[in-house]
Structures are given as C-alpha cells and as structure tokens.
Scaffold this motif. Sequence first.
Motif, PDB file in Angstrom:
ATOM      1  N   GLN A  67       0.650  -1.110   0.045  1.00 15.90           N
ATOM      2  CA  GLN A  67       0.036   0.017  -0.436  1.00 15.90           C
ATOM      3  C   GLN A  67       0.499   1.618  -0.057  1.00 15.90           C
ATOM      4  OE1 GLN A  67      -2.559   0.884   3.275  1.00 15.90           O
ATOM      5  NE2 GLN A  67      -3.887   1.255   2.126  1.00 15.90           N
ATOM      6  N   GLN A  68       1.349   1.300   0.583  1.00 15.57           N
ATOM      7  CA  GLN A  68       2.744   2.579   0.786  1.00 15.57           C
ATOM      8  C   GLN A  68       3.558   2.274  -0.483  1.00 15.57           C
ATOM      9  OE1 GLN A  68       5.824   2.221   3.491  1.00 15.57           O
ATOM     10  NE2 GLN A  68       6.457   4.250   3.175  1.00 15.57           N
ATOM     11  N   THR A  69       4.153   1.643  -0.808  1.00 14.61           N
ATOM     12  CA  THR A  69       4.719   1.143  -2.324  1.00 14.61           C
ATOM     13  C   THR A  69       3.785   2.252  -3.444  1.00 14.61           C
ATOM     14  OG1 THR A  69       5.861  -0.477  -1.663  1.00 14.61           O
ATOM     15  CG2 THR A  69       6.351   0.757  -4.188  1.00 14.61           C
ATOM     16  N   LEU A  70       2.739   1.749  -3.579  1.00 14.80           N
ATOM     17  CA  LEU A  70       1.982   1.588  -4.386  1.00 14.80           C
ATOM     18  C   LEU A  70       1.079   3.143  -4.334  1.00 14.80           C
ATOM     19  CD1 LEU A  70      -0.335  -1.315  -5.196  1.00 14.80           C
ATOM     20  CD2 LEU A  70       1.905  -0.144  -6.103  1.00 14.80           C
ATOM     21  N   SER A  71       1.133   3.997  -3.102  1.00 14.66           N
ATOM     22  CA  SER A  71       0.369   5.135  -2.943  1.00 14.66           C
ATOM     23  C   SER A  71       0.740   6.430  -3.262  1.00 14.66           C
ATOM     24  CB  SER A  71      -0.548   5.804  -2.224  1.00 14.66           C
ATOM     25  OG  SER A  71       0.487   5.633  -1.055  1.00 14.66           O
ATOM     26  N   MET A  72       2.981   5.958  -3.487  1.00 18.70           N
ATOM     27  CA  MET A  72       4.147   6.868  -3.503  1.00 18.70           C
ATOM     28  C   MET A  72       3.920   7.731  -2.183  1.00 18.70           C
ATOM     29  SD  MET A  72       3.583   7.429  -7.445  1.00 18.70           S
ATOM     30  CE  MET A  72       3.245   6.418  -8.817  1.00 18.70           C
ATOM     31  N   GLN A  73       4.332   6.918  -0.990  1.00 20.70           N
ATOM     32  CA  GLN A  73       3.648   7.849  -0.470  1.00 20.70           C
ATOM     33  C   GLN A  73       5.030   8.020   0.116  1.00 20.70           C
ATOM     34  OE1 GLN A  73       1.984   6.105   3.422  1.00 20.70           O
ATOM     35  NE2 GLN A  73      -0.285   6.426   2.009  1.00 20.70           N
ATOM     36  N   GLY A  74       6.100   9.521   1.668  1.00 16.54           N
ATOM     37  CA  GLY A  74       7.142   9.870   1.264  1.00 16.54           C
ATOM     38  C   GLY A  74       8.070   9.720   0.106  1.00 16.54           C
ATOM     39  N   HIS A  75       7.201  10.255  -1.101  1.00 18.34           N
ATOM     40  CA  HIS A  75       8.383  10.662  -2.274  1.00 18.34           C
ATOM     41  C   HIS A  75       8.605  12.503  -2.019  1.00 18.34           C
ATOM     42  CE1 HIS A  75       7.088   6.850  -4.717  1.00 18.34           C
ATOM     43  NE2 HIS A  75       7.250   6.586  -3.465  1.00 18.34           N
ATOM     44  N   GLU A  76       9.508  12.776  -1.157  1.00 18.10           N
ATOM     45  CA  GLU A  76      10.110  14.102  -1.545  1.00 18.10           C
ATOM     46  C   GLU A  76      11.675  14.530  -2.477  1.00 18.10           C
ATOM     47  OE1 GLU A  76      11.226  14.311   2.592  1.00 18.10           O
ATOM     48  OE2 GLU A  76       9.709  13.754   3.285  1.00 18.10           O
ATOM     49  N   LEU A  77      12.248  13.414  -3.250  1.00 20.28           N
ATOM     50  CA  LEU A  77      13.226  13.726  -3.456  1.00 20.28           C
ATOM     51  C   LEU A  77      12.608  13.928  -5.626  1.00 20.28           C
ATOM     52  CD1 LEU A  77      15.829  10.949  -2.770  1.00 20.28           C
ATOM     53  CD2 LEU A  77      16.395  13.537  -2.307  1.00 20.28           C
ATOM     54  N   TYR A  78      11.562  13.663  -5.572  1.00 18.06           N
ATOM     55  CA  TYR A  78      11.293  13.589  -6.731  1.00 18.06           C
ATOM     56  C   TYR A  78       9.879  13.070  -6.434  1.00 18.06           C
ATOM     57  CZ  TYR A  78      15.217  11.849  -9.486  1.00 18.06           C
ATOM     58  OH  TYR A  78      16.644  12.072 -10.598  1.00 18.06           O
TER      59      TYR A  78
ATOM     60  N   TYR B  29       8.674   2.716 -11.900  1.00 19.93           N
ATOM     61  CA  TYR B  29       7.361   3.350 -11.852  1.00 19.93           C
ATOM     62  C   TYR B  29       7.084   4.054 -10.088  1.00 19.93           C
ATOM     63  CZ  TYR B  29       2.647   5.165 -12.235  1.00 19.93           C
ATOM     64  OH  TYR B  29       1.351   5.616 -12.202  1.00 19.93           O
ATOM     65  N   PHE B  30       6.936   3.566  -8.908  1.00 21.37           N
ATOM     66  CA  PHE B  30       6.099   3.891  -8.086  1.00 21.37           C
ATOM     67  C   PHE B  30       7.581   4.504  -7.055  1.00 21.37           C
ATOM     68  CE2 PHE B  30       3.430   0.804  -9.420  1.00 21.37           C
ATOM     69  CZ  PHE B  30       1.840   1.489  -9.191  1.00 21.37           C
ATOM     70  N   GLN B  31       8.389   4.148  -7.521  1.00 19.45           N
ATOM     71  CA  GLN B  31       9.679   5.155  -7.324  1.00 19.45           C
ATOM     72  C   GLN B  31       9.707   4.489  -5.708  1.00 19.45           C
ATOM     73  OE1 GLN B  31      11.365   7.946  -9.038  1.00 19.45           O
ATOM     74  NE2 GLN B  31      10.759   6.908 -10.164  1.00 19.45           N
ATOM     75  N   MET B  32       9.972   2.876  -5.449  1.00 19.97           N
ATOM     76  CA  MET B  32      10.546   2.762  -4.335  1.00 19.97           C
ATOM     77  C   MET B  32      11.658   3.048  -3.056  1.00 19.97           C
ATOM     78  SD  MET B  32       9.501  -1.471  -5.107  1.00 19.97           S
ATOM     79  CE  MET B  32       9.918  -2.083  -3.429  1.00 19.97           C
TER      80      MET B  32
END
Length: 187
Positions: free
Chosen positions: A57-68, A147-150
């Motif tokens: 869920q965290q990966t797919l929601s792209m939570q915590g993406h600050e760099l990109y 894609y999901f920038q994990m």
Amino acid sequence: MQSTDLAAKLYNAGIVNNKDITMRFLKTLLIAFASMFCLLYGLQNLMNLGASFSFVQQTLSMQGHELYPQSIGPAITSETLVWVVLSVIIILELLAGFLILRGAYDMLKALRDTAAEFHKAKHFAAIGLSLAIVLWFGLFSALGGAYFQMWQTQSGNTALEGAFWYSIQMAAILLILLQKDSEDLID
C-alpha cells in the motif's frame, strides 16, 4: 571435507555413480534450494499478511516521495487494487517455488538418465526460475523501482535492493541450470 571425499561418499552410498552424476546431483540440490527460497518468501508474506499489505500500500500510494515528488503516472490508493497486487506477488512467489520444485523432482528422477533426458527434466525448473526473475526484476525493480519510485523510502529501498539480489541469484541459477550436461562432464 574435500570435494573428492564428498564425491567418494556419494558414490559409495549409491547416490551417484560417476563425476557427471555428482554434478547433476549438485545442480538438482541447487534447484531444490531455489524452490525453497521462493516458497519461503511466499509463505512469509502469507504469515505476515498485514505487514505485506501495508508495504505494498505504501509503495503503490507513492507516500514519502520527497526527492522526486512528481510522477509520470498516478498512484494507486484503492485497497482493492492493493490486495490484487499483493495477491499477484504472493501467487507468483508460490507458483515459481512449486514449478522449481517440480523441476527438482524431475531432475532427481532423471539423475542417472542420458544427458539429453536430464536436460529435458530441467523444463519446469527453468520456467519457475524465469517466473521468479519476472517477479523480482520485472515487478519489483522495473515497476516498483522505476514507476512507483520505491527507492525514495527506507523500506522501499531495502525491498528494492533485496529484489535485485533475488533476481540476480535466480538468473545465475538459471544460467547454471541451462548449461547442457554431457555424458563425461568432468575428467
């Protein structure tokens, strides 16, 4: 224990009858461990279903993406779709494991057959190993990483590094597996 001692013990125990069979046995053992690897990851995900769901869920929601913070496409926030993705991951882990296990069984049965027959017995193991590579390289690295920038979160980056190692291990085992066996492999 030196390898010659091990080969002698296997020969004396009736497990192998020549050096070529010893290599076949070791390949089969390697395949059995690859099966166990995939099956254990699938079962661990089932045993920790809540944690697995949270991670996906965290990966797919792209939570915590600050760099990109911008993405080329939308995040997935639907719980139903998260469950679908998690189910696909677990099914692929278990399916790869069972296919590889079938391959190990077939290889064990063909241990004393001709090189051509032993090579044919590798069929299911090759399919299972390829499926594991599709899972850990394709789904985790290509989709999850690109894609999901994990890689932007600590847990995602750790999983991405693991997926890299898993896919490399499965690819290395596949390369070893697909080498043709000869009737006189080692002099």
